[in-house]
Design a protein around this motif. Structure first.
Motif, PDB file in Angstrom:
ATOM      1  N   GLU A   1       8.182 -12.629  14.642  1.00 42.76           N
ATOM      2  CA  GLU A   1       8.667 -11.251  14.449  1.00 42.76           C
ATOM      3  C   GLU A   1       7.584 -10.239  14.839  1.00 42.76           C
ATOM      4  OE1 GLU A   1       9.682 -10.297  10.370  1.00 42.76           O
ATOM      5  OE2 GLU A   1       9.403  -8.181  10.823  1.00 42.76           O
TER       6      GLU A   1
ATOM      7  N   MET B   1      13.256  -2.650  16.538  1.00 43.73           N
ATOM      8  CA  MET B   1      13.732  -3.283  15.302  1.00 43.73           C
ATOM      9  C   MET B   1      14.780  -4.357  15.621  1.00 43.73           C
ATOM     10  SD  MET B   1      16.242  -3.522  12.821  1.00 43.73           S
ATOM     11  CE  MET B   1      17.379  -2.168  13.171  1.00 43.73           C
TER      12      MET B   1
ATOM     13  N   SER C   1      13.002  -7.396  17.268  1.00 41.44           N
ATOM     14  CA  SER C   1      12.180  -8.155  16.317  1.00 41.44           C
ATOM     15  C   SER C   1      13.062  -8.898  15.317  1.00 41.44           C
ATOM     16  CB  SER C   1      11.189  -7.241  15.597  1.00 41.44           C
ATOM     17  OG  SER C   1      11.850  -6.366  14.721  1.00 41.44           O
ATOM     18  N   MET C   2      14.168  -8.292  14.931  1.00 43.96           N
ATOM     19  CA  MET C   2      15.051  -8.975  13.981  1.00 43.96           C
ATOM     20  C   MET C   2      15.759 -10.153  14.649  1.00 43.96           C
ATOM     21  SD  MET C   2      17.934  -7.466  11.420  1.00 43.96           S
ATOM     22  CE  MET C   2      16.714  -6.924  10.247  1.00 43.96           C
TER      23      MET C   2
ATOM     24  N   ARG D   1      13.270 -12.866  14.880  1.00 42.16           N
ATOM     25  CA  ARG D   1      13.061 -13.459  13.552  1.00 42.16           C
ATOM     26  C   ARG D   1      14.192 -14.436  13.212  1.00 42.16           C
ATOM     27  NH1 ARG D   1      10.133 -12.546   8.941  1.00 42.16           N
ATOM     28  NH2 ARG D   1      11.099 -13.493   7.137  1.00 42.16           N
ATOM     29  N   GLU D   2      15.423 -14.014  13.477  1.00 43.84           N
ATOM     30  CA  GLU D   2      16.560 -14.894  13.161  1.00 43.84           C
ATOM     31  C   GLU D   2      16.512 -16.167  14.007  1.00 43.84           C
ATOM     32  OE1 GLU D   2      18.466 -14.443  10.670  1.00 43.84           O
ATOM     33  OE2 GLU D   2      17.952 -12.372  10.174  1.00 43.84           O
TER      34      GLU D   2
ATOM     35  N   LEU E   1      23.826 -11.855  14.028  1.00 47.50           N
ATOM     36  CA  LEU E   1      22.906 -10.714  14.144  1.00 47.50           C
ATOM     37  C   LEU E   1      22.207 -10.724  15.504  1.00 47.50           C
ATOM     38  CD1 LEU E   1      21.325 -10.508  10.563  1.00 47.50           C
ATOM     39  CD2 LEU E   1      23.064  -9.024  11.577  1.00 47.50           C
TER      40      LEU E   1
ATOM     41  N   PHE F   1      22.440  -7.617  18.255  1.00 50.28           N
ATOM     42  CA  PHE F   1      21.272  -6.803  18.593  1.00 50.28           C
ATOM     43  C   PHE F   1      20.782  -6.962  20.032  1.00 50.28           C
ATOM     44  CE2 PHE F   1      19.986  -6.924  13.859  1.00 50.28           C
ATOM     45  CZ  PHE F   1      20.766  -5.797  13.607  1.00 50.28           C
TER      46      PHE F   1
ATOM     47  N   TYR G   1      12.975  -3.430   5.086  1.00 49.60           N
ATOM     48  CA  TYR G   1      13.358  -4.494   6.020  1.00 49.60           C
ATOM     49  C   TYR G   1      14.135  -5.559   5.268  1.00 49.60           C
ATOM     50  CZ  TYR G   1      12.832  -7.550  10.106  1.00 49.60           C
ATOM     51  OH  TYR G   1      13.062  -8.322  11.225  1.00 49.60           O
TER      52      TYR G   1
ATOM     53  N   ASP H   1      16.418  -9.337   6.271  1.00 47.88           N
ATOM     54  CA  ASP H   1      16.939 -10.219   7.323  1.00 47.88           C
ATOM     55  C   ASP H   1      18.210 -10.913   6.816  1.00 47.88           C
ATOM     56  OD1 ASP H   1      16.038 -12.183   5.607  1.00 47.88           O
ATOM     57  OD2 ASP H   1      14.534 -13.008   6.975  1.00 47.88           O
ATOM     58  N   SER H   2      18.717 -11.876   7.584  1.00 49.29           N
ATOM     59  CA  SER H   2      19.981 -12.500   7.192  1.00 49.29           C
ATOM     60  C   SER H   2      19.838 -13.242   5.867  1.00 49.29           C
ATOM     61  CB  SER H   2      20.487 -13.445   8.290  1.00 49.29           C
ATOM     62  OG  SER H   2      19.624 -14.549   8.431  1.00 49.29           O
TER      63      SER H   2
ATOM     64  N   LYS I   1      18.405   1.356   7.665  1.00 46.00           N
ATOM     65  CA  LYS I   1      18.411   0.001   8.228  1.00 46.00           C
ATOM     66  C   LYS I   1      19.323  -0.918   7.422  1.00 46.00           C
ATOM     67  CE  LYS I   1      13.789   0.085  10.249  1.00 46.00           C
ATOM     68  NZ  LYS I   1      12.391  -0.316  10.078  1.00 46.00           N
TER      69      LYS I   1
ATOM     70  N   LEU J   1      22.940  -2.604   8.534  1.00 42.50           N
ATOM     71  CA  LEU J   1      23.140  -4.057   8.489  1.00 42.50           C
ATOM     72  C   LEU J   1      24.376  -4.423   7.664  1.00 42.50           C
ATOM     73  CD1 LEU J   1      19.612  -5.689   8.112  1.00 42.50           C
ATOM     74  CD2 LEU J   1      21.295  -6.108   9.899  1.00 42.50           C
TER      75      LEU J   1
ATOM     76  N   ILE K   1      27.489  -3.637   9.845  1.00 40.97           N
ATOM     77  CA  ILE K   1      27.860  -4.548  10.940  1.00 40.97           C
ATOM     78  C   ILE K   1      28.256  -5.925  10.413  1.00 40.97           C
ATOM     79  CG2 ILE K   1      26.454  -3.364  12.676  1.00 40.97           C
ATOM     80  CD1 ILE K   1      24.496  -5.630  12.567  1.00 40.97           C
ATOM     81  N   THR K   2      27.805  -6.274   9.211  1.00 39.13           N
ATOM     82  CA  THR K   2      28.212  -7.552   8.626  1.00 39.13           C
ATOM     83  C   THR K   2      29.467  -7.403   7.757  1.00 39.13           C
ATOM     84  OG1 THR K   2      26.635  -7.177   6.818  1.00 39.13           O
ATOM     85  CG2 THR K   2      25.903  -8.575   8.636  1.00 39.13           C
TER      86      THR K   2
END
Lengths: 147, 114
Positions: A20, A38, A41-42, A45-46, A110, A114, B55, B57-58, B86, B90, B93-94
């Motif tokens: 990331e 962002m 990087s996300m 990361r995923e 995701l 992105f 931040y 993440d999933s 942010k 998220l 979109i989910t």
């Protein structure tokens, strides 16, 4: 950033953070905007999470390869693991009503949300994920060209 | 920056002030442990204040879902407060934004419990 840079990394959570951070730094250097940095990087990361957890399953003898390549049109990021490969047909849609309250299964969604292009190539010896973000006119390289 | 949590009581509601990152590993585990600890002690009206969460993440999204369903399954209620852009994006979109009870005012969040 050089035209291409790659890393071979252990199957650990530190690798996820490293991936990331590298993506953030490289995307910033290439002149992507804050939101795109962002997103990149996300997505990376995923991809790294999937490689470490689901691909290599934290196995100490298996590595994750992370590569960044700048082409005139794109930033291309490739993430490879050494796992058994994923079944792309077995990935449920996380937006389906029956899956909304599941606690996992959103990583690939995701990445696809992105990035401009996401290619996933599973095989018996590992999975390769290619993430592509198009470079826009106002990126660093084009700025320099115009000066 | 790792995740930090602190809890406070307001009119019988537990506010969990979260800051940092909710990501795979420490951040997700910290949130999970905190919510389970609150529920085990009978605190079933919970507000997660995400104003300082920069931040997620999933895995972090999964932890929010887990906190929501675990609380609901134990007869409680969990709301989200002060989403950053942010986190808001998220959840949009989910398609989770409408699943959670999202508030942008703490007083309204506290008063909104049954």
């Amino acid at each position: 950033m050089e035209q291409q840079v790659s890393y071979t990394l252990d199957s650990t959570l530190d690798t996820v953070d490293h991936a990331e951070e590298s993506a953030t730094r490289i995307a910033t250097e290439l002149g992507f905007g804050e939101d795109e940095v962002m997103q990149i990087s996300m997505a990376v990361r995923e991809g790294a999470v999937n490689a470490v957890l689901h691909g290599n399953q934290y196995a100490p003898d298996k590595k994750v390869t992370l590569a960044f390549e700048r082409t005139p049109e794109d930033l291309v990021i490739t993430i490879r693991d050494q796992g058994r490969g994923i079944d792309l047909n077995g990935i449920p849609n996380p937006l389906a009503p029956e899956n909304l309250l599941k606690t996992s299964g959103r990583g690939i969604f995701l990445m696809r949300s992105f990035m401009d292009v996401v290619e996933i190539r599973p095989s018996q010896t590992g999975t390769e994920v290619k993430l592509i973000k198009h470079v826009h006119v106002n990126s660093v390289g084009h700025k320099e060209d115009s000066q | 920056m790792s995740m930090k949590l602190s809890t406070r009581q307001v009119d019988g509601v537990t506010i969990v002030d979260c800051s940092g990152r909710i990501t795979l590993g420490e951040g997700s585990v910290t949130l999970r442990d905190t919510v389970r600890d609150l529920l085990s002690k009978g605190n079933k009206k919970i507000v997660l204040n995400l104003a300082e969460v920069n931040y997620i993440d999933s895995s972090g999204i999964g932890e929010l879902v887990s906190a929501f369903t675990t609380t609901k399954n134990q007869g409680g209620e969990l709301k989200l407060l002060h989403l950053t852009k942010k986190v808001h994006d998220l959840l949009q979109i989910t398609k989770l934004y409408t699943v959670f009870d999202v508030k942008d005012d703490e007083t309204a969040a506290v008063k909104g419990f049954k």
